[in-house]
Scaffold this active site. Structure first.
Site, PDB file in Angstrom:
ATOM      1  N   THR A  55      -0.102   1.340   6.505  1.00  0.00           N
ATOM      2  CA  THR A  55       0.247   0.093   5.926  1.00  0.00           C
ATOM      3  C   THR A  55      -0.213  -1.918   6.481  1.00  0.00           C
ATOM      4  O   THR A  55       0.714  -1.109   7.251  1.00  0.00           O
ATOM      5  CB  THR A  55       1.301  -0.186   4.915  1.00  0.00           C
ATOM      6  OG1 THR A  55       1.463  -1.086   3.758  1.00  0.00           O
ATOM      7  CG2 THR A  55       2.506  -0.145   5.398  1.00  0.00           C
ATOM      8  N   GLY A  92      -4.632  -5.623   6.995  1.00  0.00           N
ATOM      9  CA  GLY A  92      -5.890  -4.581   6.622  1.00  0.00           C
ATOM     10  C   GLY A  92      -7.167  -5.542   7.804  1.00  0.00           C
ATOM     11  O   GLY A  92      -7.670  -4.337   9.202  1.00  0.00           O
ATOM     12  N   THR A 146       1.045  -1.650  -0.494  1.00  0.00           N
ATOM     13  CA  THR A 146       0.180   0.085  -0.063  1.00  0.00           C
ATOM     14  C   THR A 146       1.167   0.891   0.306  1.00  0.00           C
ATOM     15  O   THR A 146       2.025   1.107   0.271  1.00  0.00           O
ATOM     16  CB  THR A 146      -0.383  -0.213   1.013  1.00  0.00           C
ATOM     17  OG1 THR A 146      -2.047  -0.948   1.015  1.00  0.00           O
ATOM     18  CG2 THR A 146      -1.734   1.502   1.543  1.00  0.00           C
ATOM     19  N   ARG A 163     -13.865  -7.554  -0.506  1.00  0.00           N
ATOM     20  CA  ARG A 163     -12.882  -6.937   0.646  1.00  0.00           C
ATOM     21  C   ARG A 163     -13.053  -6.081   0.751  1.00  0.00           C
ATOM     22  O   ARG A 163     -12.300  -5.062  -0.452  1.00  0.00           O
ATOM     23  CB  ARG A 163     -11.505  -8.393   0.376  1.00  0.00           C
ATOM     24  CG  ARG A 163     -11.440  -7.829   2.021  1.00  0.00           C
ATOM     25  CD  ARG A 163      -9.984  -7.415   1.901  1.00  0.00           C
ATOM     26  NE  ARG A 163      -9.003  -6.956   2.567  1.00  0.00           N
ATOM     27  CZ  ARG A 163      -8.429  -6.185   3.186  1.00  0.00           C
ATOM     28  NH1 ARG A 163      -7.977  -5.757   1.777  1.00  0.00           N
ATOM     29  NH2 ARG A 163      -7.394  -7.037   4.111  1.00  0.00           N
ATOM     30  N   VAL A 164     -13.011  -5.033   1.851  1.00  0.00           N
ATOM     31  CA  VAL A 164     -12.395  -3.995   2.146  1.00  0.00           C
ATOM     32  C   VAL A 164     -11.729  -4.113   2.919  1.00  0.00           C
ATOM     33  O   VAL A 164     -11.832  -4.221   4.003  1.00  0.00           O
ATOM     34  CB  VAL A 164     -13.514  -2.516   2.077  1.00  0.00           C
ATOM     35  CG1 VAL A 164     -12.925  -1.482   2.319  1.00  0.00           C
ATOM     36  CG2 VAL A 164     -13.753  -2.838   1.054  1.00  0.00           C
ATOM     37  N   GLY A 165     -10.271  -3.411   3.483  1.00  0.00           N
ATOM     38  CA  GLY A 165      -9.269  -3.601   4.022  1.00  0.00           C
ATOM     39  C   GLY A 165      -9.324  -1.805   4.969  1.00  0.00           C
ATOM     40  O   GLY A 165     -10.629  -1.563   4.941  1.00  0.00           O
ATOM     41  N   ASP A 166      -8.447  -2.015   5.862  1.00  0.00           N
ATOM     42  CA  ASP A 166      -8.049  -0.667   6.653  1.00  0.00           C
ATOM     43  C   ASP A 166      -8.218   0.524   6.225  1.00  0.00           C
ATOM     44  O   ASP A 166      -8.353   1.607   6.441  1.00  0.00           O
ATOM     45  CB  ASP A 166      -7.510  -1.163   7.955  1.00  0.00           C
ATOM     46  CG  ASP A 166      -5.497  -0.778   7.329  1.00  0.00           C
ATOM     47  OD1 ASP A 166      -5.707  -2.476   6.080  1.00  0.00           O
ATOM     48  OD2 ASP A 166      -4.636  -0.229   7.108  1.00  0.00           O
TER      49      ASP A 166
HETATM   50  N1  ASP Z   1      -3.708  -2.581   4.436  1.00  0.00           N
HETATM   51  C1  ASP Z   1      -3.744  -3.056   3.169  1.00  0.00           C
HETATM   52  C2  ASP Z   1      -4.923  -3.457   2.960  1.00  0.00           C
HETATM   53  O1  ASP Z   1      -5.492  -4.595   4.110  1.00  0.00           O
HETATM   54  C3  ASP Z   1      -2.596  -3.856   2.512  1.00  0.00           C
HETATM   55  C4  ASP Z   1      -1.593  -3.214   2.698  1.00  0.00           C
HETATM   56  O2  ASP Z   1      -1.123  -2.267   3.551  1.00  0.00           O
HETATM   57  O3  ASP Z   1      -0.377  -3.478   2.099  1.00  0.00           O
HETATM   58  O4  ASP Z   1      -5.731  -3.656   2.243  1.00  0.00           O
END
Ligand code: ASP
Length: 312
Positions: free
Chosen positions: A218, A221, A167, A195-198
């Site tokens: 990063t 997530g 990220t 899917r949605v992460g942080d």
């Molecule tokens: N935080 C991001 C996610 O989980 C991945 C990342 O930081 O590389 O979507």
């Protein structure tokens, strides 16, 4: 006020052969962002252009070259937050937006809502002058190959050039004291569609409050969401430096509040979720700090003498 800028290109097990490209990418992002800030431009423009440079670089997991979903598509998420108004603009599961951060900015500036997803987000993009691309235009050869390997074998980080993450993020303060933070991602590789992460979630992957500072995160997530890591780090900036990790007390107690807040947030991530990640931040005076518990993190910031420091 003296402008400040910090960027990152993800915290992960960056292989030796990718170090140069990650360093170069962070340097280019600093150059782009600083060209605005140094001549009195806005922090909003600075974080947007810095992130666009990183999104266009396939070594990072954002925009072109993002990891693919289980279905073999790119789905991007992004957010920009204004530290003065506490308003953010965020978009998620985008398949046809070349630079997701541009859409996040449009949502911040011209949408009554703070977050749009999927087709609704893409419709808003089109209606607001952002040209949509073909989904295939976001797929790099390297990620396509990695995905094919995961299909015939099983999903493994090694197939993805050793990385599951990558990220990108930026935090800037301009001459007028305006503070903005931003994060953009393709998410985790072989994630379930939808899917949605942080990353695009306010307080999780990004937060900014000019009374304390701005953060971009990063890492894994699903864990970062559990501790609302960006907001947690900003809140740690509000209080005088104290050591939360007793085992590190001797080393940490001479650190600035900015450095300690970064370390404490990452310490909390490890302690409470056993996951890995990293973050960058600027405190309200523009002091940069970063922390990570992964083998490496790609980051860069502008030093007080105006020189660019990048490291992996
Ligand atoms: N935080 C991001 C996610 O989980 C991945 C990342 O930081 O590389 O979507």
């Amino acid at each position: 006020m003296k402008p400040a800028l910090i960027v990152h290109g993800g915290a992960w097990d960056i292989p030796d052969e990718a170090v140069e490209a990650c360093n170069a990418g962070c340097h280019r992002a600093l150059t782009a962002g600083w060209s605005h800030l140094a001549r009195g431009g806005s922090a909003l423009d600075a974080v947007e252009v810095a992130i666009m440079v990183l999104e266009d670089d396939p070594v990072f997991d954002a925009g072109y070259g993002s990891h693919l979903t289980l279905d073999g598509r790119v789905e991007c998420d992004a957010i920009i937050m204004n530290g003065a108004t506490l308003r953010s603009g965020a978009a998620a599961t985008l398949q046809r937006v070349k630079n997701p951060i541009q859409l996040a900015r449009k949502i911040l500036e011209s949408c009554p809502h703070m977050m749009l997803v999927a087709e609704g987000a893409e419709r808003f993009a089109k209606e607001n002058g952002i040209k949509l691309c073909k989904p295939e235009e976001l797929v790099s050869e390297a990620e396509q190959e990695a995905w094919m390997k995961c299909k015939v074998d099983k999903h493994a980080a090694e197939h993805h050039r050793g990385h599951e993450q990558g990220t990108v993020g930026a935090v800037a303060i301009d001459r007028n004291g305006h503070l903005f933070a931003a994060t953009s991602t393709g998410g985790t590789c072989c994630k379930l569609p939808g899917r949605v992460g942080d990353s695009p979630l306010i307080g999780c992957g990004c937060y900014a409050d000019y009374e304390a500072g701005g953060v971009s995160c990063t890492g894994y997530g699903e864990a970062i969401m559990k501790i609302v890591m960006a907001k947690t780090a900003v809140d740690l900036l509000r209080r005088p430096a104290t050591c939360v990790d007793p085992s590190q007390a001797a080393d940490n107690c001479n650190l600035s509040t900015a450095d300690l807040a970064a370390r404490e947030a990452i310490h909390l991530l490890g302690k409470r979720t056993h996951a890995t990640g990293g973050l960058i931040l600027l405190d309200r005076l523009g002091n940069p700090a970063f922390a990570f518990n992964t083998p490496r993190m790609a980051y860069g910031y502008v030093a007080p003498d105006g020189s660019f420091i990048t490291s992996v």
